[in-house]
Scaffold this active site. Structure first.
Site, PDB file in Angstrom:
ATOM      1  N   ASP A   1       0.611  -1.139  -0.029  1.00 42.19           N
ATOM      2  CA  ASP A   1      -0.033  -0.014   0.079  1.00 42.19           C
ATOM      3  C   ASP A   1       0.714   1.220  -0.007  1.00 42.19           C
ATOM      4  O   ASP A   1       2.102   1.263   0.457  1.00 42.19           O
ATOM      5  CB  ASP A   1      -0.934  -0.041   1.233  1.00 42.19           C
TER       6      ASP A   1
ATOM      7  N   ASP B   1       8.438   4.312  -0.857  1.00 44.86           N
ATOM      8  CA  ASP B   1       7.626   3.817   0.294  1.00 44.86           C
ATOM      9  C   ASP B   1       6.479   3.161  -0.431  1.00 44.86           C
ATOM     10  O   ASP B   1       5.513   3.899  -0.477  1.00 44.86           O
ATOM     11  CB  ASP B   1       7.380   4.744   1.191  1.00 44.86           C
TER      12      ASP B   1
ATOM     13  N   GLU C   1       0.068  -1.276   5.934  1.00 45.99           N
ATOM     14  CA  GLU C   1       1.090  -0.743   6.468  1.00 45.99           C
ATOM     15  C   GLU C   1       1.026   0.721   6.862  1.00 45.99           C
ATOM     16  O   GLU C   1       1.218   1.400   8.000  1.00 45.99           O
ATOM     17  CB  GLU C   1       2.432  -0.924   6.125  1.00 45.99           C
TER      18      GLU C   1
ATOM     19  N   ASP D   1      13.000  -5.229   7.488  1.00 43.85           N
ATOM     20  CA  ASP D   1      11.836  -4.462   6.831  1.00 43.85           C
ATOM     21  C   ASP D   1      12.412  -3.266   6.632  1.00 43.85           C
ATOM     22  O   ASP D   1      13.444  -2.927   6.617  1.00 43.85           O
ATOM     23  CB  ASP D   1      10.648  -4.442   7.931  1.00 43.85           C
TER      24      ASP D   1
END
Length: 474
Positions: free
Chosen positions: A120, A153, A187, A214
């Site tokens: 997302d 991101d 997230e 991560d």
């Protein structure tokens, strides 16, 4: 008087001696880099990222229903683009939209790895569209960059990781330990329905991993004076909590304001919280930042990092080493001549390790008037545990970074923002946050901001890093 002056001089000499001794003792903690052959990836990796950016897998809020057309379209794109991944790895869909790939290793006795990313992205403010070089979901490729929401991101790391796995499968590589690729779908709004459910699923299967990796760490370029590139490997993250301040009064007419005005009381509470923030503290892993960065600085800057007993206040302020206080929402009033009966404000806190949601609420209640109601609101999570820098997993990650980015300084640290990694502490010995996204003074604002983009060279570095990291776990 002469004796006093001599005594003071002696004290100064002793202090100076301690400062110099500590500075000399602070030696480099960087491991030696080893040569690594660069792997050639085809130019269509840029086209693949571009296509992936065109799916509007946006998270708007915790309660919003995901756009199934966008997410399922993105899933089909991954299947078509990475055929070997989908032929050789098993895929489970967790909570409809999250993806968990399992790459079976050859040695069942070894603990697995969990490599993470998320599908997302955040929304784009409509008034800013004209400020973008290209449409945020167009995926435009220029001579030097790929432009679009998600390049930084976090689709850049997700698709880059799959490119690396596809390449390894082409070479008939088989990992010795099982590797899980965990890609949550929410997230940006807390991860409670995506990554949290993936972690629960793995726990139910009895999985205990050596490492989960991560986002949340990066290559900081020219952001630390005296060091050109810092590779931030974050071992922990701050907690996240918001509290609503509620003021309720009888209100009234603005021509006869009471001594305690509803909005005035709320404003004072906000100012009191901003003026009485929780203290700066030298806690793990911030002490690692002082040791690892300080050793690489010029002598006099190094002296400050080597002697936190004397210089810690300005250093901790620069590192934002405290629980931060940020008013984010204010509401109250319906008309310009009516004093409202209710006014509210939401204050967000990013909580330092060693503190908690409960201790922050206690701090608020001790700071503001007892006439103000304080209640937690929305997503809440305590600070994470701090992962080890002595494990084999960390040493392998550190060596991989140094091999590929030999001039960078690897620094363990703490990230202020939240990541999906927080959910994996129960099933992984260590949780680290790092992918080699290059960020400098001009690019930091592109995260969640206007004109998000990544350079072609940096994207290649992400793919290369993912490839080498998997190969280095033997």
């Amino acid at each position: 008087m002469k004796k006093i002056l001599l005594f003071l001089l002696l004290i100064l000499v002793i202090i100076a001696g301690i400062l110099v001794f500590n500075t000399v003792q602070l030696s480099s903690k960087q491991v030696a880099s080893q040569p690594v052959a660069e792997v050639t990836f085809p130019d269509d990796i840029f086209q693949n990222l571009s296509k992936g950016l065109q799916y509007k897998t946006i998270s708007f809020s915790e309660d919003a229903i995901p756009d199934s057309t966008a997410f399922f379209g993105f899933h089909r794109f991954l299947e078509e683009t990475f055929p070997l991944v989908h032929a050789n790895l098993s895929l489970e869909k967790i909570n409809t939209y999250s993806l968990l790939y399992t790459w079976k290793g050859s040695d069942a006795s070894k603990k697995p790895l969990i490599l993470m990313s998320h599908q997302d992205v955040v929304p784009v403010d409509q008034p800013t569209l004209e400020d973008w070089e290209a449409g945020p979901f167009e995926g435009k490729i220029t001579d030097t960059h790929i432009i679009g929401r998600g390049t930084l991101d976090d689709k850049g790391t997700l698709i880059g990781l799959l490119e690396a796995v596809e390449k390894l499968l082409e070479e008939s590589f088989v990992p010795s330990q099982t590797i899980y690729l965990a890609f949550g779908h929410d997230e940006e709004v807390g991860g409670s329905k995506g990554a949290a459910e993936i972690a629960k699923h793995l726990k139910s299967k009895g999985v205990t991993a050596a490492m989960a990796l991560d986002e949340g760490g990066f290559l900081a370029e020219n952001l630390v004076p005296g060091i050109e590139t810092v590779a931030m490997v974050n071992l922990a993250e701050k907690g996240f909590a918001s509290f609503r301040l509620i003021v309720e009064t009888k209100g009234g007419h603005s021509s006869q304001p009471p001594k305690e005005n509803t909005i005035g009381m709320l404003a004072k509470a906000i100012v009191d919280l901003e003026n009485n923030q929780l203290p700066y503290k030298l806690v793990k892993p911030i002490d690692y930042q002082l040791e690892y960065m300080g050793a690489e600085l010029p002598f006099f800057k190094k002296m400050a990092f080597a002697n936190p007993w004397l210089f810690k206040t300005p250093i901790l302020e620069a590192l934002n080493a405290h629980t931060t206080t940020a008013p984010t929402i204010v509401s109250g009033g319906v008309k310009n001549n009516v004093i409202p009966t209710v006014a509210e404000a939401t204050i967000n806190f990013r909580i330092l390790p060693g503190e908690s949601i409960e201790s922050v609420q206690e701090h608020i209640e001790n700071t503001v008037s007892d006439k103000i109601k304080v209640e937690p609101v929305g997503f809440l999570t305590n600070p994470s545990k701090v992962s080890s820098i002595d494990s084999k997993a960390y040493k392998t990650l550190e060596q991989t970074i140094r091999n590929q980015f030999s001039t960078s300084v690897v620094v363990p640290g703490l990230v202020g923002g939240g990541t999906d990694g927080r959910y994996f502490y129960e099933i992984a010995d260590d949780v680290f946050r790092f992918y080699p996204i290059r960020l400098g003074p001009d690019s930091m604002s592109r995260f969640h901001g206007i004109d998000e983009k990544i350079s072609k060279e940096n994207y290649k570095e992400i793919v290369q890093f993912s490839y080498q990291l998997i190969k280095n776990f033997k």
